[in-house]
Design an enzyme around this catalytic site. Structure first.
Site, PDB file in Angstrom:
ATOM      1  N   TRP A  22     -33.156  27.661  43.509  1.00 56.31           N
ATOM      2  CA  TRP A  22     -34.080  27.554  42.371  1.00 56.31           C
ATOM      3  C   TRP A  22     -33.811  28.644  41.343  1.00 56.31           C
ATOM      4  O   TRP A  22     -33.935  28.407  40.141  1.00 56.31           O
ATOM      5  CB  TRP A  22     -35.539  27.556  42.844  1.00 56.31           C
ATOM      6  CG  TRP A  22     -35.798  26.367  43.709  1.00 56.31           C
ATOM      7  CD1 TRP A  22     -36.066  26.357  45.043  1.00 56.31           C
ATOM      8  CD2 TRP A  22     -35.742  24.980  43.310  1.00 56.31           C
ATOM      9  NE1 TRP A  22     -36.174  25.070  45.499  1.00 56.31           N
ATOM     10  CE2 TRP A  22     -35.987  24.205  44.459  1.00 56.31           C
ATOM     11  CE3 TRP A  22     -35.501  24.327  42.101  1.00 56.31           C
ATOM     12  CZ2 TRP A  22     -36.006  22.809  44.433  1.00 56.31           C
ATOM     13  CZ3 TRP A  22     -35.522  22.939  42.066  1.00 56.31           C
ATOM     14  CH2 TRP A  22     -35.769  22.197  43.220  1.00 56.31           C
ATOM     15  N   ASP A  24     -41.317  32.796  39.294  1.00 57.12           N
ATOM     16  CA  ASP A  24     -41.502  31.420  39.758  1.00 57.12           C
ATOM     17  C   ASP A  24     -42.257  31.525  41.076  1.00 57.12           C
ATOM     18  O   ASP A  24     -41.699  31.924  42.097  1.00 57.12           O
ATOM     19  CB  ASP A  24     -40.122  30.767  39.951  1.00 57.12           C
ATOM     20  CG  ASP A  24     -40.214  29.373  40.572  1.00 57.12           C
ATOM     21  OD1 ASP A  24     -41.324  28.936  40.921  1.00 57.12           O
ATOM     22  OD2 ASP A  24     -39.156  28.728  40.714  1.00 57.12           O
ATOM     23  N   LYS A  30     -47.191  22.221  46.041  1.00 59.77           N
ATOM     24  CA  LYS A  30     -47.081  22.888  47.338  1.00 59.77           C
ATOM     25  C   LYS A  30     -48.434  23.485  47.741  1.00 59.77           C
ATOM     26  O   LYS A  30     -48.973  23.165  48.785  1.00 59.77           O
ATOM     27  CB  LYS A  30     -46.013  23.964  47.313  1.00 59.77           C
ATOM     28  CG  LYS A  30     -44.660  23.384  46.929  1.00 59.77           C
ATOM     29  CD  LYS A  30     -43.623  24.454  46.722  1.00 59.77           C
ATOM     30  CE  LYS A  30     -42.427  23.938  45.974  1.00 59.77           C
ATOM     31  NZ  LYS A  30     -41.734  22.813  46.608  1.00 59.77           N
TER      32      LYS A  30
HETATM   33  N1  PMP Z   1     -39.024  26.612  42.190  1.00 57.80           N
HETATM   34  C1  PMP Z   1     -39.243  26.615  43.513  1.00 57.80           C
HETATM   35  C2  PMP Z   1     -39.347  27.935  44.219  1.00 57.80           C
HETATM   36  C3  PMP Z   1     -39.362  25.417  44.207  1.00 57.80           C
HETATM   37  O1  PMP Z   1     -39.554  25.421  45.529  1.00 57.80           O
HETATM   38  C4  PMP Z   1     -39.283  24.186  43.503  1.00 57.80           C
HETATM   39  C5  PMP Z   1     -39.500  22.848  44.158  1.00 57.80           C
HETATM   40  N2  PMP Z   1     -39.140  22.695  45.448  1.00 57.80           N
HETATM   41  C6  PMP Z   1     -39.029  24.243  42.133  1.00 57.80           C
HETATM   42  C7  PMP Z   1     -38.926  25.455  41.505  1.00 57.80           C
HETATM   43  C8  PMP Z   1     -38.884  22.976  41.318  1.00 57.80           C
HETATM   44  O2  PMP Z   1     -40.136  22.435  41.103  1.00 57.80           O
HETATM   45  P1  PMP Z   1     -40.364  21.063  40.378  1.00 57.80           P
HETATM   46  O3  PMP Z   1     -39.928  19.999  41.308  1.00 57.80           O
HETATM   47  O4  PMP Z   1     -41.846  21.080  40.115  1.00 57.80           O
HETATM   48  O5  PMP Z   1     -39.577  21.057  39.119  1.00 57.80           O
END
Ligand code: PMP
Length: 360
Positions: free
Chosen positions: A101, A172, A196
């Site tokens: 991420w 994030d 989450k």
């Molecule tokens: N950042 C983290 C730490 C994540 O775990 C995730 C999703 N698993 C995301 C960003 C991406 O999120 P989204 O699917 O809402 O774009």
């Protein structure tokens, strides 16, 4: 209907009380005669829902007055682009690479022409630790320093924040928001996809210091400018109405259950049940450095792929699902967000012991 223990990394389990409350009002919400899904976002009933959700989040996280709370769409992934688009001043930014991420966020900043410096990375060991950030690594001219506070895939988390010498810190928090108290004033922006620890997918929460709003260049699209959403109190266009409603119910559930201090205590207790067991056996290996262990995503592996597969299959047969690790790391991952009851973790550890005894 029977419910399973759902260890999914996201979308993930929601508190049963919240689902039941939503169910009770699904067809006709209070005296409105319609579902929240059918309501105009400009109606009085909906106005109350969104304002209460915002107020409850401010209360839960103790968000200071000089911060704005935005309810947006596009997932956490859209923030990877919106952040550089809106915070560009010197055009230099610093990122810590703690996994997939972070890498996606880095790629977006580069795409937007930022001069990106990756100041530290744990890629050398499949992101099994959080690299140390020394104040000497911080460039005081950087527009911001960017971290991923909890790394969903690997099961690592920052247990102490880097000292950014006053440079704006962006986090994030997609997979650990609301899991424990944080000092919001330490951050310029906190953002998280809801799916989450907050509610269903479709909502992205952005908590942003007000002085960071309104600096986007003219070329930034209207929908990607924080100012658009701040000026309209997250009502510039149709917000994700039902997801906000559900997140609002989760916020009330959190307030009723001890707030974030209460959550931290339970989350530490739940994580300790798993980590203590993992530390007591050689049958399973927990790959993450102890001091960087996540309270939310606990990763572990057996000796072989066959054993991992058998573990996951056996768990599902006992009503414990979604324990398969991310495809990039393999093994197992138990995501134990706020809504996972202590009994779910206890049941998992009981099964781990049985599986060990049967396969040693
Ligand atoms: N950042 C983290 C730490 C994540 O775990 C995730 C999703 N698993 C995301 C960003 C991406 O999120 P989204 O699917 O809402 O774009």
């Amino acid at each position: 209907m029977e419910r399973v223990y759902n260890f999914s990394a996201g979308p993930s389990n929601l508190p049963v009380e919240v689902l039941e409350e939503a169910q009770a009002g699904l067809v006709a919400y209070k005296s409105s005669g319609m579902s929240v899904m059918e309501m105009s976002h400009r109606s009085a009933d909906y106005g109350q829902i969104i304002q209460e959700a915002k107020a409850d989040l401010i209360d839960l996280m103790n968000i200071p007055d000089d911060y704005e709370v935005l309810f947006l769409q596009g997932g956490a992934s859209l923030q990877f682009a919106m952040i550089p688009m809106n915070l560009r001043k010197n055009g230099k930014v610093q990122y810590v690479n703690t996994g997939a991420w972070s890498k996606k966020a880095i790629a977006e900043a580069k795409k937007l022409g930022m001069e990106v410096e990756v100041i530290a990375s744990s890629e050398d060991s499949v992101f099994s630790y959080i690299p140390k950030i020394d104040a000497s690594m911080i460039d005081e001219d950087a527009d911001y320093v960017y971290i991923t506070s909890n790394n969903t895939i690997y099961g690592t988390a920052y247990n102490t924040l880097p000292n950014t010498k006053g440079v704006t810190l962006i986090a994030d928090m997609s997979s650990d928001i609301l899991s424990k108290p944080v000092n919001v004033a330490d951050y310029g922006i906190i953002f998280a996809g809801a799916q989450k620890n907050m509610g269903p997918a479709g909502l992205t929460v952005v908590i942003i210091r007000k002085d960071l709003i309104g600096n986007a260049a003219d070329g930034v699209p209207t929908m990607m400018n924080y100012k658009t959403h701040a000026d309209a109190d997250s009502m510039f266009n149709t917000p994700p109405t039902f997801s906000i409603y559900m997140a609002g119910l989760v916020f009330k559930w959190l307030k009723k259950n001890g707030g974030l201090t209460g959550m931290q205590k339970i989350n530490e207790e739940k994580a300790a049940i798993l980590y203590d067991y993992l530390d007591s056996t050689d049958f399973y290996r927990a790959p993450v450095a102890k001091e960087d262990r996540s309270l939310m995503n606990v990763t572990f592996v057996c000796e072989s792929d066959e054993l991992n597969a058998a573990f996951i299959k056996g768990a599902a047969e006992k009503g414990m699902v979604n324990l398969k690790g991310h495809r990039s790391v393999g093994g197992m991952r138990a995501s134990i967000y706020n809504a996972m009851p202590v009994e779910g973790v206890q049941t998992l550890v009981e099964y781990m012991k049985e599986f060990e005894a049967a396969n040693k």
